[in-house]
Enzyme design. Structure first.
Site, mmCIF file in Angstrom:
data_model
loop_
_atom_site.group_PDB
_atom_site.id
_atom_site.type_symbol
_atom_site.label_atom_id
_atom_site.label_comp_id
_atom_site.label_asym_id
_atom_site.label_seq_id
_atom_site.Cartn_x
_atom_site.Cartn_y
_atom_site.Cartn_z
ATOM 1 N N GLY A 214 0.832 -1.199 0.000
ATOM 2 C CA GLY A 214 0.000 0.000 0.000
ATOM 3 C C GLY A 214 0.866 1.249 0.000
ATOM 4 O O GLY A 214 2.069 1.204 -0.298
ATOM 5 N N ILE A 215 0.288 2.371 0.380
ATOM 6 C CA ILE A 215 0.993 3.652 0.331
ATOM 7 C C ILE A 215 2.219 3.654 1.232
ATOM 8 O O ILE A 215 3.263 4.211 0.881
ATOM 9 C CB ILE A 215 0.036 4.815 0.688
ATOM 10 N N THR B 225 -5.095 0.998 0.952
ATOM 11 C CA THR B 225 -4.888 2.261 0.227
ATOM 12 C C THR B 225 -5.829 2.350 -0.970
ATOM 13 O O THR B 225 -6.459 3.393 -1.216
ATOM 14 C CB THR B 225 -3.430 2.357 -0.261
ATOM 15 N N GLY C 24 -12.035 9.188 0.264
ATOM 16 C CA GLY C 24 -12.109 10.620 0.552
ATOM 17 C C GLY C 24 -10.932 11.423 0.054
ATOM 18 O O GLY C 24 -11.077 12.336 -0.753
ATOM 19 N N GLU D 41 -14.357 17.093 5.467
ATOM 20 C CA GLU D 41 -14.952 15.905 6.068
ATOM 21 C C GLU D 41 -15.152 16.127 7.559
ATOM 22 O O GLU D 41 -14.710 17.134 8.119
ATOM 23 C CB GLU D 41 -14.067 14.680 5.806
ATOM 24 N N ASP E 71 -2.564 -9.175 10.101
ATOM 25 C CA ASP E 71 -1.409 -10.077 10.084
ATOM 26 C C ASP E 71 -0.171 -9.474 10.747
ATOM 27 O O ASP E 71 0.472 -10.110 11.586
ATOM 28 C CB ASP E 71 -1.063 -10.458 8.635
ATOM 29 N N HIS F 108 -16.713 3.327 10.669
ATOM 30 C CA HIS F 108 -17.154 4.373 9.744
ATOM 31 C C HIS F 108 -18.678 4.450 9.808
ATOM 32 O O HIS F 108 -19.354 3.424 9.745
ATOM 33 C CB HIS F 108 -16.706 4.071 8.317
ATOM 34 N N ARG G 141 -16.143 10.878 13.624
ATOM 35 C CA ARG G 141 -16.736 9.587 13.265
ATOM 36 C C ARG G 141 -17.258 8.812 14.469
ATOM 37 O O ARG G 141 -18.260 8.107 14.362
ATOM 38 C CB ARG G 141 -15.697 8.739 12.511
ATOM 39 N N HIS H 213 -13.826 0.106 10.410
ATOM 40 C CA HIS H 213 -13.149 0.865 9.353
ATOM 41 C C HIS H 213 -11.653 1.031 9.584
ATOM 42 O O HIS H 213 -10.858 0.804 8.681
ATOM 43 C CB HIS H 213 -13.806 2.241 9.237
ATOM 44 N N ARG I 263 -9.208 8.467 14.802
ATOM 45 C CA ARG I 263 -8.547 9.099 13.660
ATOM 46 C C ARG I 263 -9.412 10.172 13.019
ATOM 47 O O ARG I 263 -10.592 9.956 12.749
ATOM 48 C CB ARG I 263 -8.191 8.034 12.614
ATOM 49 N N LEU J 226 -3.796 8.259 4.954
ATOM 50 C CA LEU J 226 -2.868 8.263 3.825
ATOM 51 C C LEU J 226 -1.675 9.167 4.129
ATOM 52 O O LEU J 226 -0.532 8.859 3.777
ATOM 53 C CB LEU J 226 -3.575 8.730 2.550
#
Length: 523
Positions: free
Chosen positions: A12-13, A44, A49, A115, A221, A242, A289, A350, A385, A391
């Site tokens: 991922g990122i 990612t 959003g 957001e 994992d 979420h 959230r 989420h 978060r 990200l």
């Protein structure tokens, strides 16, 4: 035994940006990225959003972003980490733009969304598939790097540390990582891959619950195999749900209706059309959230309804279709016209705020083992978060971890004495499972228990019952693991059991409500 200089677990990122950084600066360094599915399959990829970063310095500033992050995290954040990440954000964002990631623009400037929890518009995005676009650009850059090798369908079973040395007395403050045992799914062979430095970038653990926005690979994992190697793991009680996943009668991965939709004006309604967020927070739909998810959960429990509605009927249709084409098409495919009817939504697991303890350089408590992204407890998110900070975390900590790793690689002061005593993987006396029914059954049992007892709202009684049920499931999985030839499905189940145990135990240790953790006995 296969040797590499740097072993990256996850594509991922976090993993990709880390690998690209080292590849560019140290072109003679051999970098191996292993990922358990296709190389582009990661959390990612599903981030809709965008990326939270201050770019409009006329209306926004770093302090506002810092304050929003700490407010959302209920003050449990590390303020130095928050400051570092927010202030580094523009540099890291510009880098991925240089690597080819494209973001929406208006009048020559980046289009900025807003957001829940943000006091200003600061979310840069690529329509409603921002993560997909970032993943595309980073993968393309990595593929063009001659010293990066990407191995899909390579599943990490365990880290190579002294805990595998027979009879070795462990010093928890002096554990070294030497690589990992990795299952090559195509060749059905377990390899011992050694590395000077290992990075864990395995993402989250959403499938510990019945319903999640995470892809099927998100089974915790990295957290599990670090914990088994006696690495430090904390804040597992903080699991973010979420508020708005598209309702489905089927368990598993639910389609995410981005928070940005509410940021652009969508309203939450009960199933019969009544607004309710004004009862819970003055920010209404733009509350953080944890607040919105608990509000929806309470409305559903009070009414007995299976979902609430997201009302987009008063929104600008042309703007909606331009910003959220993926969401619009998904709704239509489910027989829902967002401009004629409410979108049925439910909260779903989420994002995990806790995980592997790391410092500002991404170093874990195990030497030569780094970790970045959702699998970590970095201090950025605190108890909850802030939207679109994930990200960003991957980019900033990926950068820092790469810098520190390069320093270690240039010093080249690695001791592999204990590695010689770590055995090859041994499957003697084990048997191949002729059916997966036991793995499937135990996984469903675990997910049902976690969803019913360790979810958005918890209680002391629920947690104590969960602890007992978890022990029974854990014993059954251990027995299955001990006599079966390993498969990814069995290993994932083992990891889900480890992660759920950490969530339960650290929830039982909590004595007050903070952010995403809510025990009704403390209300």
């Amino acid at each position: 035994m296969i040797k590499t200089d740097v072993l990256v677990i996850g594509s991922g990122i976090s993993g990709l940006s880390y690998a690209i950084k080292i590849s560019e600066k140290l072109p003679d360094t051999k970098i191996m990225i292993v990922t358990k599915a296709d190389e582009d399959e990661s959390n990612t990829k599903y981030a809709q959003g965008g990326l939270a970063v201050v770019t409009d310095f006329q209306n926004d500033n770093f302090q506002k972003h810092i304050d929003d992050t700490i407010r959302a995290g209920d003050g449990e954040n590390d303020p130095d980490v928050v400051k570092m990440v927010v202030e580094e954000a523009p540099k890291r964002f510009n880098e991925i733009v240089e690597w080819g990631a494209k973001f929406d623009q208006e009048n020559g400037k980046f289009a900025l969304g807003r957001e829940g929890g943000h006091t200003e518009n600061r979310i840069v995005h690529h329509k409603d598939i921002t993560g997909f676009e970032i993943e595309r650009a980073l993968l393309e850059t990595a593929r063009n790097s001659p010293n990066i090798e990407i191995l899909p369908y390579h599943y990490v079973i365990d880290l190579l540390t002294q805990h595998h040395v027979p009879g070795k007395e462990l010093d928890p403050e002096n554990i070294h990582c030497y690589g990992a045992y990795i299952l090559d799914e195509k060749q059905k062979q377990i390899k011992k891959i050694t590395a000077k430095i290992t990075l864990v970038a395995t993402g989250g653990a959403g499938h510990v619950y019945k319903n999640t926005t995470n892809p099927i690979i998100a089974t915790g994992d990295g957290i599990a195999f670090v914990a088994r190697a006696y690495g430090k793991v904390s804040n597992m009680q903080y699991y973010q749900f979420h508020p708005t996943a598209l309702y489905s009668k089927l368990d598993g991965m639910l389609f995410l209706i981005s928070e940005a939709v509410r940021g652009d004006g969508a309203k939450l309604r009960t199933k019969n059309g009544k607004p309710f967020m004004q009862k819970y927070d003055p920010r209404e739909e733009l509350a953080s959230r944890d607040i919105v998810a608990r509000a929806i959960d309470n409305e559903m429990k009070t009414s007995g309804d299976e979902y609430v509605g997201l009302d987009c009927r008063e929104m600008d249709k042309e703007k909606f279709m331009k910003h959220f084409p993926n969401i619009y098409n998904k709704c239509l495919s489910e027989g829902i016209d967002p401009f004629k009817q409410l979108i049925p939504v439910v909260p779903a697991a989420h994002y995990l705020m806790g995980g592997i303890n790391i410092d500002k350089d991404g170093q874990s408590s195990i030497r030569n083992l780094f970790a970045v992204g959702e699998c970590t407890n970095s201090g950025l998110h605190g108890a909850n978060r802030l939207a679109s900070n994930s990200l960003l975390e991957g980019l900033v900590f990926g950068h820092n971890a790469a810098l520190k790793s390069m320093t270690l690689l240039e010093e080249n002061n690695f001791n592999f004495d204990d590695l010689k005593a770590i055995p090859e993987w041994n499957e003697d006396g084990m048997k191949i499972m002729d059916e997966m029914v036991l793995v499937t059954y135990l996984r469903k049992q675990l997910q049902e228990m976690m969803s019913d007892l360790v979810s958005i709202v918890r209680s002391n009684e629920r947690l104590k019952i969960a602890k007992k049920k978890h022990q029974d499931i854990s014993e059954a999985v251990s027995e299955l693991y001990n006599y079966s030839i390993l498969s990814p499905q069995l290993s994932e189940l083992r990891n889900l059991v480890s992660v759920s145990g950490l969530i339960i135990d650290q929830s039982l240790e909590m004595k007050q409500n903070k952010g995403a953790f809510y025990n009704k006995d403390f209300a």
